[in-house]
Design an enzyme around this catalytic site. Structure first.
Site, PDB file in Angstrom:
ATOM      1  N   HIS A   1      38.853   7.801  30.317  1.00 48.52           N
ATOM      2  CA  HIS A   1      38.244   6.473  30.466  1.00 48.52           C
ATOM      3  C   HIS A   1      38.347   5.724  29.150  1.00 48.52           C
ATOM      4  O   HIS A   1      38.214   6.318  28.085  1.00 48.52           O
ATOM      5  CB  HIS A   1      36.770   6.582  30.886  1.00 48.52           C
ATOM      6  CG  HIS A   1      36.262   5.313  31.499  1.00 48.52           C
ATOM      7  ND1 HIS A   1      35.764   4.282  30.750  1.00 48.52           N
ATOM      8  CD2 HIS A   1      36.230   4.908  32.796  1.00 48.52           C
ATOM      9  CE1 HIS A   1      35.427   3.293  31.561  1.00 48.52           C
ATOM     10  NE2 HIS A   1      35.707   3.637  32.809  1.00 48.52           N
TER      11      HIS A   1
ATOM     12  N   ASP B   1      36.645   7.978  39.751  1.00 47.67           N
ATOM     13  CA  ASP B   1      37.631   8.209  40.810  1.00 47.67           C
ATOM     14  C   ASP B   1      37.869   9.684  41.118  1.00 47.67           C
ATOM     15  O   ASP B   1      38.428  10.009  42.160  1.00 47.67           O
ATOM     16  CB  ASP B   1      38.972   7.559  40.433  1.00 47.67           C
ATOM     17  CG  ASP B   1      38.944   6.058  40.646  1.00 47.67           C
ATOM     18  OD1 ASP B   1      38.181   5.605  41.518  1.00 47.67           O
ATOM     19  OD2 ASP B   1      39.679   5.338  39.951  1.00 47.67           O
TER      20      ASP B   1
HETATM   21  N1  ACO Z   1      45.763  12.573  31.826  1.00 50.35           N
HETATM   22  C1  ACO Z   1      46.391  12.992  30.716  1.00 50.35           C
HETATM   23  N2  ACO Z   1      46.285  12.399  29.530  1.00 50.35           N
HETATM   24  C2  ACO Z   1      45.509  11.326  29.448  1.00 50.35           C
HETATM   25  C3  ACO Z   1      44.810  10.822  30.558  1.00 50.35           C
HETATM   26  C4  ACO Z   1      44.961  11.492  31.769  1.00 50.35           C
HETATM   27  N3  ACO Z   1      44.341  11.062  32.859  1.00 50.35           N
HETATM   28  N4  ACO Z   1      44.100   9.748  30.185  1.00 50.35           N
HETATM   29  C5  ACO Z   1      44.341   9.561  28.904  1.00 50.35           C
HETATM   30  N5  ACO Z   1      45.197  10.519  28.458  1.00 50.35           N
HETATM   31  C6  ACO Z   1      45.701  10.652  27.106  1.00 50.35           C
HETATM   32  C7  ACO Z   1      46.880   9.717  26.905  1.00 50.35           C
HETATM   33  O1  ACO Z   1      48.096  10.315  27.243  1.00 50.35           O
HETATM   34  C8  ACO Z   1      46.755   9.395  25.462  1.00 50.35           C
HETATM   35  O2  ACO Z   1      47.224  10.483  24.725  1.00 50.35           O
HETATM   36  P1  ACO Z   1      48.096  10.263  23.376  1.00 50.35           P
HETATM   37  O3  ACO Z   1      47.166   9.542  22.453  1.00 50.35           O
HETATM   38  O4  ACO Z   1      48.454  11.643  22.985  1.00 50.35           O
HETATM   39  O5  ACO Z   1      49.245   9.417  23.795  1.00 50.35           O
HETATM   40  C9  ACO Z   1      45.252   9.324  25.230  1.00 50.35           C
HETATM   41  O6  ACO Z   1      44.699  10.205  26.189  1.00 50.35           O
HETATM   42  C10 ACO Z   1      44.673   7.937  25.402  1.00 50.35           C
HETATM   43  O7  ACO Z   1      45.061   7.441  26.693  1.00 50.35           O
HETATM   44  P2  ACO Z   1      45.280   5.936  27.058  1.00 50.35           P
HETATM   45  O8  ACO Z   1      46.052   5.837  28.316  1.00 50.35           O
HETATM   46  O9  ACO Z   1      45.826   5.202  25.853  1.00 50.35           O
HETATM   47  O10 ACO Z   1      43.788   5.474  27.270  1.00 50.35           O
HETATM   48  P3  ACO Z   1      43.344   4.074  27.826  1.00 50.35           P
HETATM   49  O11 ACO Z   1      42.021   3.845  27.283  1.00 50.35           O
HETATM   50  O12 ACO Z   1      44.385   3.042  27.600  1.00 50.35           O
HETATM   51  O13 ACO Z   1      43.324   4.305  29.403  1.00 50.35           O
HETATM   52  C11 ACO Z   1      42.717   5.169  31.483  1.00 50.35           C
HETATM   53  C12 ACO Z   1      42.207   4.705  30.109  1.00 50.35           C
HETATM   54  C13 ACO Z   1      43.611   4.092  32.083  1.00 50.35           C
HETATM   55  C14 ACO Z   1      41.533   5.380  32.404  1.00 50.35           C
HETATM   56  C15 ACO Z   1      43.495   6.487  31.286  1.00 50.35           C
HETATM   57  O14 ACO Z   1      42.617   7.503  30.845  1.00 50.35           O
HETATM   58  C16 ACO Z   1      44.222   6.897  32.542  1.00 50.35           C
HETATM   59  O15 ACO Z   1      45.345   6.455  32.756  1.00 50.35           O
HETATM   60  N6  ACO Z   1      43.600   7.780  33.388  1.00 50.35           N
HETATM   61  C17 ACO Z   1      44.181   8.133  34.650  1.00 50.35           C
HETATM   62  C18 ACO Z   1      44.047   6.981  35.645  1.00 50.35           C
HETATM   63  C19 ACO Z   1      42.627   6.837  36.142  1.00 50.35           C
HETATM   64  O16 ACO Z   1      41.941   7.797  36.429  1.00 50.35           O
HETATM   65  N7  ACO Z   1      42.191   5.581  36.254  1.00 50.35           N
HETATM   66  C20 ACO Z   1      40.847   5.256  36.759  1.00 50.35           C
HETATM   67  C21 ACO Z   1      39.971   4.770  35.627  1.00 50.35           C
HETATM   68  S1  ACO Z   1      38.337   4.448  36.150  1.00 50.35           S
HETATM   69  C22 ACO Z   1      38.482   3.042  37.018  1.00 50.35           C
HETATM   70  O17 ACO Z   1      39.204   2.143  36.668  1.00 50.35           O
HETATM   71  C23 ACO Z   1      37.756   2.897  38.227  1.00 50.35           C
END
Ligand code: ACO
Length: 376
Positions: A266, A317
């Site tokens: 998140h 989710d």
């Molecule tokens: N699985 C694996 N690695 C992850 C995940 C994940 N679900 N989420 C974050 N990371 C990692 C990224 O790869 C990144 O690693 P790095 O720094 O080594 O490259 C780091 O954690 C930061 O991730 P970002 O994507 O930059 O985080 P951001 O804050 O931009 O995104 C988000 C947040 C979109 C929720 C992200 O965690 C994600 O894509 N999760 C999966 C999709 C999801 O569950 N979305 C629902 C969110 S809740 C909602 O909107 C209702």
């Protein structure tokens, strides 16, 4: 003279992370505490109803008994689809439609028959708020039935939104427990500060466009797998993994391949999403009740592994996927169901935006070419 662009390069490339784009009194996230209008999500989930939360979000206070009954009855009245909407829903190619595309299209079309479309006055907005929040569940349930060649079910005016949604989707009365659990899901999804879809709604509102335009923008933003679309991907992943034994290898491979595991992580919560904790308990209970314990066990294992290996925790989710699956809801309706609840929060944001409006008009830092000429 053009305004100066301030030095926010990091935030620009990081999805505006950490940037405060507006002030709000609707909901707040601090560490792992989520408040709607000052009340914790745990308190609301345990002790209120979705209709009460809708009143709270829109009015900044809880309703008295009469106000609550009035709101419930107004919302359910608006669950009855107009003949024009039913005709449109039947005319659209529902069978193979992506449900969020269908929901977005039908919602947008409601502006064509709304008597208040041309007004953004407060009273007109409140009438539209009731109509949009009431009808959202009927569109989703209606799609579920139309694409299976079944008749649309009319709501029972004496029941709640949650009860009626399950009834209109399945054509049979839900148990009191299912209706209560679904009501809790609606409470948990109702608002979440300046998330992507609420921001989209506020941006559209800021041009002084109407409520239908803003809600349609929000539905479009909610669709994506990085936002509301993740719940469907979680269930597909669990079905693909199949057994608890295979979960570990699947997640180890995903981590090795740097693939995102849906429902995990998140932008704001770094110490856990309080909604996920409530949903986890519901998932455990429902998976046991429906003899599908393996789905909960797989989810819990993935949850543990993602924390151990990446320090990431589940978001709203993750466990909602198994909760909806155990309730017998078709997987591709999970994200539309998110909208059935979140429309109440979007509307709170839309009303707040109108009340303190200035058009959103940020700047883009230009990194393209300069100095070219056509040479003519
Ligand atoms: N699985 C694996 N690695 C992850 C995940 C994940 N679900 N989420 C974050 N990371 C990692 C990224 O790869 C990144 O690693 P790095 O720094 O080594 O490259 C780091 O954690 C930061 O991730 P970002 O994507 O930059 O985080 P951001 O804050 O931009 O995104 C988000 C947040 C979109 C929720 C992200 O965690 C994600 O894509 N999760 C999966 C999709 C999801 O569950 N979305 C629902 C969110 S809740 C909602 O909107 C209702």
């Amino acid at each position: 003279m053009a305004t100066e662009i301030k030095e926010f390069d990091g935030a620009i490339d990081k999805g505006l992370e950490g940037i405060v784009a507006c002030t709000t009194k609707i909901s707040s996230i601090h560490d792992s505490t989520l408040l709607y209008r000052g009340y914790t999500i745990e308190d609301l989930a345990a002790n209120s109803t979705f209709e009460e939360v809708v009143f709270l979000l829109w009015n900044d206070r809880l309703p008295n008994k009469n106000e609550l009954e009035q709101l419930r009855s107004d919302l359910v009245k608006n669950m009855t689809l107009s003949n024009e909407t039913v005709a449109l829903m039947k005319a659209l190619p529902a069978k193979n439609a992506v449900p969020m595309d269908y929901l977005r299209t039908v919602t947008s079309s409601l502006a064509l028959q709304d008597p208040d479309t041309r007004s953004i006055e407060f009273e007109a907005n409140m009438r539209k708020a009731l109509r949009l929040t009431g009808v959202m569940g009927s569109i989703v349930a209606g799609l579920g039935r139309i694409r299976e060649g079944k008749d649309i079910v009319k709501p029972d005016p004496s029941k709640s939104i949650a009860w009626n949604f399950m009834y209109m989707l399945k054509g049979e009365e839900p148990s009191a427990k299912t209706a209560k659990m679904f009501d809790t899901c609606l409470i948990l999804h109702a608002d979440h500060e300046l998330n992507c879809s609420a921001f989209a709604a506020r941006v559209t509102t800021s041009s002084l466009a109407d409520m239908h335009a803003a809600v349609t923008s929000a539905i479009a933003a909610l669709k994506g797998p990085l936002h509301g679309g993740a719940n469907e991907q979680v269930m597909k992943m669990l079905l693909q993994i199949g057994t608890l034994e295979k979960a570990e290898t699947f997640i180890a491979d995903a981590i090795k391949d740097k693939a995102k595991v849906m429902g995990i992580g998140h932008r704001v919560y770094k110490n856990g999403d309080p909604r996920a904790k409530i949903l986890r308990k519901m998932s455990e209970e429902l998976c046991a009740m429906t003899n599908q314990k393996h789905f909960y066990e797989m989810s819990a294992r993935i949850d543990d592994m993602m924390f151990e290996k990446k320090g990431l925790m589940p978001n709203v989710d993750f466990y909602s996927a198994t909760v909806y699956y155990c309730m017998g809801i078709p997987i591709d309706l999970y994200t539309p169901i998110f909208a059935v609840s979140r429309v109440s929060g979007w509307i709170a944001h839309i009303l707040e935006q109108y009340s303190q409006n200035r058009i959103y008009r940020p700047r883009g830092r230009y990194l393209g070419k300069t100095g070219l000429t056509l040479g003519r």
